[in-house]
Design an enzyme around this catalytic site. Sequence first.
Site, PDB file in Angstrom:
ATOM      1  N   ASP A  92      72.210   0.784  14.853  1.00 12.96           N
ATOM      2  CA  ASP A  92      72.556  -0.440  14.115  1.00 12.96           C
ATOM      3  C   ASP A  92      71.348  -1.361  14.005  1.00 12.96           C
ATOM      4  O   ASP A  92      70.363  -1.179  14.733  1.00 12.96           O
ATOM      5  CB  ASP A  92      73.723  -1.123  14.839  1.00 12.96           C
ATOM      6  CG  ASP A  92      75.023  -0.344  14.612  1.00 12.96           C
ATOM      7  OD1 ASP A  92      75.364   0.497  15.464  1.00 12.96           O
ATOM      8  OD2 ASP A  92      75.628  -0.517  13.548  1.00 12.96           O
ATOM      9  N   ASP A 137      69.820  12.768  18.053  1.00 14.22           N
ATOM     10  CA  ASP A 137      70.780  13.656  18.710  1.00 14.22           C
ATOM     11  C   ASP A 137      70.739  15.063  18.115  1.00 14.22           C
ATOM     12  O   ASP A 137      71.292  15.999  18.687  1.00 14.22           O
ATOM     13  CB  ASP A 137      72.201  13.063  18.602  1.00 14.22           C
ATOM     14  CG  ASP A 137      72.588  12.771  17.159  1.00 14.22           C
ATOM     15  OD1 ASP A 137      72.803  11.589  16.835  1.00 14.22           O
ATOM     16  OD2 ASP A 137      72.642  13.709  16.356  1.00 14.22           O
ATOM     17  N   ASP A 141      69.172   8.090   9.596  1.00  8.74           N
ATOM     18  CA  ASP A 141      70.244   8.274  10.590  1.00  8.74           C
ATOM     19  C   ASP A 141      69.875   7.429  11.803  1.00  8.74           C
ATOM     20  O   ASP A 141      69.455   7.937  12.845  1.00  8.74           O
ATOM     21  CB  ASP A 141      70.334   9.755  10.963  1.00  8.74           C
ATOM     22  CG  ASP A 141      71.299  10.010  12.103  1.00  8.74           C
ATOM     23  OD1 ASP A 141      71.185  11.091  12.744  1.00  8.74           O
ATOM     24  OD2 ASP A 141      72.137   9.126  12.384  1.00  8.74           O
ATOM     25  N   CYS A 142      69.989   6.107  11.643  1.00  8.93           N
ATOM     26  CA  CYS A 142      69.429   5.231  12.681  1.00  8.93           C
ATOM     27  C   CYS A 142      70.541   4.489  13.415  1.00  8.93           C
ATOM     28  O   CYS A 142      71.715   4.594  13.094  1.00  8.93           O
ATOM     29  CB  CYS A 142      68.492   4.230  12.022  1.00  8.93           C
ATOM     30  SG  CYS A 142      69.326   3.224  10.815  1.00  8.93           S
TER      31      CYS A 142
HETATM   32  N1  SAM Z   1      75.075   8.194  14.284  1.00 15.89           N
HETATM   33  C1  SAM Z   1      74.460   7.018  14.859  1.00 15.89           C
HETATM   34  C2  SAM Z   1      74.887   5.779  14.119  1.00 15.89           C
HETATM   35  O1  SAM Z   1      75.456   5.911  13.045  1.00 15.89           O
HETATM   36  O2  SAM Z   1      74.634   4.693  14.664  1.00 15.89           O
HETATM   37  C3  SAM Z   1      72.971   7.200  14.874  1.00 15.89           C
HETATM   38  C4  SAM Z   1      72.612   8.231  15.888  1.00 15.89           C
HETATM   39  S1  SAM Z   1      70.960   8.610  16.181  1.00 15.89           S
HETATM   40  C5  SAM Z   1      71.085   8.817  17.890  1.00 15.89           C
HETATM   41  C6  SAM Z   1      70.090   7.086  15.990  1.00 15.89           C
HETATM   42  C7  SAM Z   1      68.626   7.332  16.275  1.00 15.89           C
HETATM   43  O3  SAM Z   1      67.817   6.367  15.611  1.00 15.89           O
HETATM   44  C8  SAM Z   1      68.252   7.230  17.774  1.00 15.89           C
HETATM   45  O4  SAM Z   1      67.814   8.482  18.219  1.00 15.89           O
HETATM   46  C9  SAM Z   1      67.132   6.187  17.802  1.00 15.89           C
HETATM   47  O5  SAM Z   1      66.138   6.498  18.742  1.00 15.89           O
HETATM   48  C10 SAM Z   1      66.625   6.262  16.370  1.00 15.89           C
HETATM   49  N2  SAM Z   1      65.885   5.071  15.921  1.00 15.89           N
HETATM   50  C11 SAM Z   1      66.222   3.769  16.077  1.00 15.89           C
HETATM   51  N3  SAM Z   1      65.269   2.966  15.549  1.00 15.89           N
HETATM   52  C12 SAM Z   1      64.312   3.784  15.025  1.00 15.89           C
HETATM   53  C13 SAM Z   1      63.087   3.566  14.329  1.00 15.89           C
HETATM   54  N4  SAM Z   1      62.668   2.311  14.055  1.00 15.89           N
HETATM   55  N5  SAM Z   1      62.375   4.638  13.915  1.00 15.89           N
HETATM   56  C14 SAM Z   1      62.808   5.903  14.178  1.00 15.89           C
HETATM   57  N6  SAM Z   1      63.953   6.191  14.862  1.00 15.89           N
HETATM   58  C15 SAM Z   1      64.696   5.130  15.268  1.00 15.89           C
END
Ligand code: SAM
Length: 289
Positions: free
Chosen positions: A161, A88, A158-159
Amino acid sequence: MLIEQRYFETLHKGYGQYFDVSKVLFEQKTQQWHLIIFDNPTFGRIMALDGVIQTTERDEFIYHEMLTHVPLFSHGNAKRVLIIGGGDGGMLREVVKHQNVEHITMVEIDDAVVDMCKTYLPHHSNGAYQDPRVHLVIDDGAHFVNTTDQKFDVIISDCTDPVGPGEVLFSSDFYAGCKRCLNDSGIFVAQNGVAFMQIDELTTTAKRLGHYLPDVTFYNAAVPTYIGGAMTFAWGSDNPQLRQVSLETLSERFKNAHFQTRYYTPALHAASFALPAFIEQALASVDEK
Ligand code: SAM
């Protein structure tokens, strides 16, 4: 999920929150998940992935400030920062405020999230992608940390769940990779869920991360739309002193950084590592095993 102009979050069994939807701005099944961005009269624009609220315009600053400024002001001289996830753009906006940082790599698995948030949540990244220090990599974070030849002073996970594509970012393989590309006296931090609702997520992280970094603990902040209690952030380092930087030093570093915050303060930074008894007891049970 969307039911008659209301979005119901489906993260917890038998408990949740809903948001009135005044307008759906974007909805798509991307390669990774169902992505929706909608307007809500109270929290502004909201993004959700697979039924889980990721970020809202109104309260995102709490999460992004605490997951960025706590490690960076603790470190005091970070030159190279790695963000895992963060699609984001809010984490990037906060990291670029640190002028002494020279290189920022952001590894995000889904470029659709980046593109849609640039369009519909522009205040999150607020032009940070144009900063010449920023390098965006579209990849799985676990693959990146296990294959890169780069090293970093601070790593921010910052991923989502630990379900679906996010699950690997809570694995020992990922933590081993982070250790591999963390400089000496480096700091790893990660979003680790709401401990009151997801205590197993916290103890599992403590066990797995503790295998690679000697100083593992958690800190916390209340983010209204991460429901069920305070959001817990994992902390890992090979240098315990970084977690004991004095309030005077934190205040000096914050003053010299010359930017304003809306949630982070040095006093709150220091206090955020104070954990409730139920978390201390859960962590003690990990140590005993
Ligand atoms: N603030 C949120 C929370 O605490 O749940 C997280 C927000 S941010 C949008 C989470 C990001 O992690 C997403 O854009 C998603 O695409 C990314 N993401 C999830 N799994 C991932 C991975 N294995 N490698 C890189 N990015 C990943």
